[in-house]
Design a protein around this motif. Structure first.
Motif, short mmCIF file in Angstrom:
data_model
loop_
_atom_site.label_atom_id
_atom_site.label_comp_id
_atom_site.label_asym_id
_atom_site.label_seq_id
_atom_site.Cartn_x
_atom_site.Cartn_y
_atom_site.Cartn_z
N ARG A 254 -1.83 -0.49 -7.61
CA ARG A 254 -1.62 -0.27 -9.14
C ARG A 254 -3.21 -0.99 -9.88
O ARG A 254 -3.87 -2.07 -9.79
N PRO B 43 -4.03 -1.63 -13.07
CA PRO B 43 -3.76 -2.18 -14.70
C PRO B 43 -4.17 -1.51 -15.54
O PRO B 43 -4.31 -1.27 -17.42
N GLU C 230 3.06 -6.56 -20.23
CA GLU C 230 3.96 -5.50 -21.05
C GLU C 230 5.18 -4.67 -20.19
O GLU C 230 6.24 -4.49 -21.05
N GLN C 231 4.70 -4.38 -18.46
CA GLN C 231 5.75 -3.81 -18.23
C GLN C 231 6.67 -4.67 -16.84
O GLN C 231 7.75 -4.09 -17.14
N PHE C 232 6.16 -5.65 -16.79
CA PHE C 232 6.89 -6.64 -16.22
C PHE C 232 7.39 -7.64 -16.10
O PHE C 232 6.79 -8.25 -17.29
N SER D 57 -1.93 -6.25 -19.39
CA SER D 57 -0.91 -4.85 -19.35
C SER D 57 -0.10 -5.01 -18.69
O SER D 57 1.36 -4.37 -18.36
N TYR D 58 0.28 -5.75 -17.56
CA TYR D 58 1.47 -6.31 -16.94
C TYR D 58 2.56 -7.31 -17.27
O TYR D 58 4.10 -6.93 -16.91
N HIS E 44 -6.42 4.83 -15.29
CA HIS E 44 -5.87 4.23 -14.01
C HIS E 44 -6.43 4.29 -13.12
O HIS E 44 -5.58 3.57 -11.81
#
Ligand code: ZN
Length: 218
Positions: free
Chosen positions: A181, A183, A121-123, A118-119, A188
């Motif tokens: 956060r 994930p 994809e975001q960072f 999930s991270y 969330h």
């Protein structure tokens, strides 16, 4: 003589609008389903990563008689045992990064195991480095201090060894802070956690924090 009404040969505006409305509803449903499916896939991949980390830790322990210390500094380099408050992927020196030495020594075949999907994809790049899986530096047998009071590591019977939650150091004691956060999950507040018995569970980290610190739910 009566004139015949002309037979309509094209869509009326109303018909067209109805069709457009139906299509937009169907496509909205499809997008929501796709997002759920993607998140479930991320949760499963994340759990598989943590399982791989568990086997790597066990193998390391067989060879070295203890688990490795966490990487204390977020980044692409190893920093075992070097805890820098505020610079680790997790909080306050008790939760730092899963050690990169597991990759260098071949216990993990790729550094991609170190990051929750999930991270990923975001960072990207340097930013992603700060979201490495957190590893419990004070878990038994790392040589680190055992059972520091700021750890959410004792959940009735198991110790948490690794997790995909990221907590900036300034929010260590405030699980309600906006910048914490979680994930996974629709609300969330979910994270995968590797327990000391090798199981991986999707946990509600926020609730576990609250229980550990005796904070009542809002
Ligand atoms: Zn995850």
């Amino acid at each position: 003589m009566r004139r015949k009404r002309p037979v309509p040969t094209a869509f009326t505006l109303i018909e067209l609008l109805v069709v457009v409305a139906i299509i937009s509803i169907l496509s909205a449903l499809a997008v929501v389903n796709l997002q759920h499916a993607k998140e479930r896939a991320n949760q499963a991949r994340c759990a598989a990563n943590l399982k791989a980390i568990a086997y790597a830790l066990y193998a390391y322990r067989l060879d070295h008689n203890r688990y490795p210390l966490a990487d204390g500094t977020a980044g692409p380099q190893e920093s075992m045992g070097q805890t820098t408050p505020g610079d680790g992927p997790a909080a306050n020196g008790s939760w730092d990064g899963v050690p990169r030495v597991l990759v260098r020594l071949g216990y993990l075949s790729s550094e991609s195991y170190l990051f929750c999907p999930s991270y990923r994809e975001q960072f990207q790049g340097d930013r992603l480095q700060r979201f490495r899986y957190a590893y419990n530096n004070s878990a038994l047998d790392t040589g680190g201090p055992i059972g520091a009071p700021n750890n959410v590591d004792r959940d009735s019977h198991d110790i948490w060894y690794a997790r995909c939650l990221w907590v900036p150091v300034e929010y260590s004691f405030n699980p309600s802070a906006k910048d914490v956060r979680y994930p996974h999950g629709e609300d969330h507040d979910r994270e995968n956690a590797l327990m000391s018995n090798g199981r991986v569970e999707l946990r509600n980290g926020r609730e576990d924090f609250r229980r550990a610190f005796g904070i009542s739910s809002p």
